[in-house]
Motif scaffolding. Structure first.
Motif, PDB file in Angstrom:
ATOM      1  N   GLU A   1      -2.356 -17.360   4.067  1.00  0.00           N
ATOM      2  CA  GLU A   1      -1.057 -17.707   4.182  1.00  0.00           C
ATOM      3  C   GLU A   1      -0.097 -16.454   4.927  1.00  0.00           C
ATOM      4  OE1 GLU A   1       0.002 -20.266   2.923  1.00  0.00           O
ATOM      5  OE2 GLU A   1      -1.365 -20.957   1.294  1.00  0.00           O
ATOM      6  N   TYR A   2      -0.519 -15.326   4.990  1.00  0.00           N
ATOM      7  CA  TYR A   2      -0.019 -14.462   5.797  1.00  0.00           C
ATOM      8  C   TYR A   2      -1.091 -13.355   6.386  1.00  0.00           C
ATOM      9  CZ  TYR A   2       2.955 -10.325   6.753  1.00  0.00           C
ATOM     10  OH  TYR A   2       3.490  -9.357   7.764  1.00  0.00           O
ATOM     11  N   CYS A   3      -0.872 -13.010   7.688  1.00  0.00           N
ATOM     12  CA  CYS A   3      -1.655 -11.936   8.226  1.00  0.00           C
ATOM     13  C   CYS A   3      -0.840 -11.232   9.038  1.00  0.00           C
ATOM     14  CB  CYS A   3      -2.795 -12.473   9.146  1.00  0.00           C
ATOM     15  SG  CYS A   3      -3.923 -11.562   9.624  1.00  0.00           S
ATOM     16  N   GLY A   4      -0.495  -9.808   8.933  1.00  0.00           N
ATOM     17  CA  GLY A   4       0.225  -9.076   9.900  1.00  0.00           C
ATOM     18  C   GLY A   4       0.489  -7.750   9.272  1.00  0.00           C
ATOM     19  N   GLU A   5       1.426  -7.155   9.959  1.00  0.00           N
ATOM     20  CA  GLU A   5       1.954  -5.627   9.434  1.00  0.00           C
ATOM     21  C   GLU A   5       2.308  -5.763   8.158  1.00  0.00           C
ATOM     22  OE1 GLU A   5       5.225  -2.318  10.780  1.00  0.00           O
ATOM     23  OE2 GLU A   5       4.589  -3.971  12.116  1.00  0.00           O
ATOM     24  N   LYS A   6       1.961  -4.764   7.414  1.00  0.00           N
ATOM     25  CA  LYS A   6       2.343  -4.698   5.764  1.00  0.00           C
ATOM     26  C   LYS A   6       4.049  -4.269   5.783  1.00  0.00           C
ATOM     27  CE  LYS A   6       2.150  -1.012   3.802  1.00  0.00           C
ATOM     28  NZ  LYS A   6       1.947   0.535   3.435  1.00  0.00           N
ATOM     29  N   PRO A   7       4.600  -5.245   4.922  1.00  0.00           N
ATOM     30  CA  PRO A   7       6.021  -4.963   4.620  1.00  0.00           C
ATOM     31  C   PRO A   7       6.189  -3.982   3.622  1.00  0.00           C
ATOM     32  CG  PRO A   7       5.525  -6.937   3.683  1.00  0.00           C
ATOM     33  CD  PRO A   7       4.357  -6.422   4.582  1.00  0.00           C
ATOM     34  N   ASP A   8       7.459  -3.345   3.398  1.00  0.00           N
ATOM     35  CA  ASP A   8       7.634  -2.547   2.262  1.00  0.00           C
ATOM     36  C   ASP A   8       7.163  -3.068   0.996  1.00  0.00           C
ATOM     37  OD1 ASP A   8      10.034  -3.440   0.725  1.00  0.00           O
ATOM     38  OD2 ASP A   8      10.760  -3.608   2.763  1.00  0.00           O
ATOM     39  N   GLU A   9       6.802  -2.031  -0.081  1.00  0.00           N
ATOM     40  CA  GLU A   9       6.280  -2.795  -1.308  1.00  0.00           C
ATOM     41  C   GLU A   9       6.953  -3.780  -2.049  1.00  0.00           C
ATOM     42  OE1 GLU A   9       4.235  -0.682  -5.324  1.00  0.00           O
ATOM     43  OE2 GLU A   9       5.488   0.415  -3.983  1.00  0.00           O
ATOM     44  N   GLU A  10       8.369  -4.029  -2.204  1.00  0.00           N
ATOM     45  CA  GLU A  10       9.223  -4.740  -2.755  1.00  0.00           C
ATOM     46  C   GLU A  10       8.846  -6.259  -1.917  1.00  0.00           C
ATOM     47  OE1 GLU A  10      13.777  -5.622  -4.543  1.00  0.00           O
ATOM     48  OE2 GLU A  10      13.164  -3.853  -3.419  1.00  0.00           O
ATOM     49  N   SER A  11       9.198  -5.889  -0.733  1.00  0.00           N
ATOM     50  CA  SER A  11       8.941  -7.260   0.223  1.00  0.00           C
ATOM     51  C   SER A  11       7.568  -7.607  -0.037  1.00  0.00           C
ATOM     52  CB  SER A  11       9.397  -6.825   1.543  1.00  0.00           C
ATOM     53  OG  SER A  11      10.870  -6.706   1.711  1.00  0.00           O
TER      54      SER A  11
END
Length: 240
Positions: free
Chosen positions: A211-221
């Motif tokens: 469903e998603y593959c990419g750079e890790k967003p901040d923890e809340e996001s």
């Protein structure tokens, strides 16, 4: 690099786990696999490790399929969710058993086992039999066995499941150190603290689909994105 192309896998005719999955994992990266129970995370880890074979498509590690990998033993290391250590052996005996499996030289074995046990905080327990260890210490021992001789690729399945905070922080420090030495790490986990602490990229899997593959967003996001992408309407219910 780990290249997964058009991967399909099923345990039986009614249990299709993956269909036409594509994923690339860069060298020297730390990638987190997120998903609910049954999403296919453990299956993907086992496919990369060569413990399962794709029905269709292929997985290549530096251009070679893992089930026919001719690299030196220890190039790829796998830490299962359920430990796989020997209860009647001491901490050091478990380490040396693993060291011999990857053909570590005797002249190097003692110092290498000592190095890893000190990093993970088990050196003082080296003569303790495994069945006397707490759950957190057992997890640390399994990880220590998996980290001998700096494997090129380290596959981890729920490495912090059920561990105390001290053990988690020691695991985090060891994984960061391994990555700094060049180890590519793929970790399957429900532990957002762990994912946030070590991962550069995340892959969110839901019922066999990315469903998603990419750079890790901040923890809340990341938590919001995970909840949104893996939410199952059938599980929605109200408490009166």
């Amino acid at each position: 690099m780990i290249e997964i192309t058009d991967l399909s896998f099923q345990y039986n005719k009614k249990s299709i786990v993956y269909k036409n999955l594509n994923l690339n994992i860069k060298d020297n990266s730390i990638v987190g696999l997120l998903g609910h129970n049954g999403a296919g995370k453990t299956t993907l880890i086992k496919l990369i490790a060569g413990l399962l074979n794709p029905r269709e498509g292929h997985i290549l590690i530096n251009g070679i399929a893992p089930n026919v990998n001719k690299h030196k033993r220890g190039m790829l290391s796998y830490m299962p969710e359920y430990d796989g250590i020997y209860n009647q052996l001491t901490v050091m005996q478990n380490m040396k058993f693993r060291a011999r499996l990857i053909h570590l030289k005797d002249s190097y074995m003692e110092s290498e086992c000592e190095r890893v046990l000190k990093m993970i905080g088990l050196w003082k327990k080296k003569d303790t039999k495994a069945f006397h260890l707490s759950n957190g210490m057992r997890k640390r021992l399994v990880l220590a066995c998996s980290c001998l001789d700096y494997p090129e690729i380290l596959l981890l399945d729920e490495p912090t499941n059920g561990v105390d905070q001290e053990s988690k922080q020691r695991i985090i420090r060891l994984l960061k150190s391994m990555n700094n030495k060049g180890t590519t790490i793929v970790v399957s986990s429900h532990d957002f603290e762990l994912i946030n602490a070590i991962c550069e990229e995340v892959v969110i899997i839901n019922t066999g689909k990315i469903e998603y593959c990419g750079e890790k967003p901040d923890e809340e996001s990341l938590m919001n994105k995970y909840s949104k992408l893996t939410f199952d309407e059938e599980e929605d219910w109200d408490v009166e």
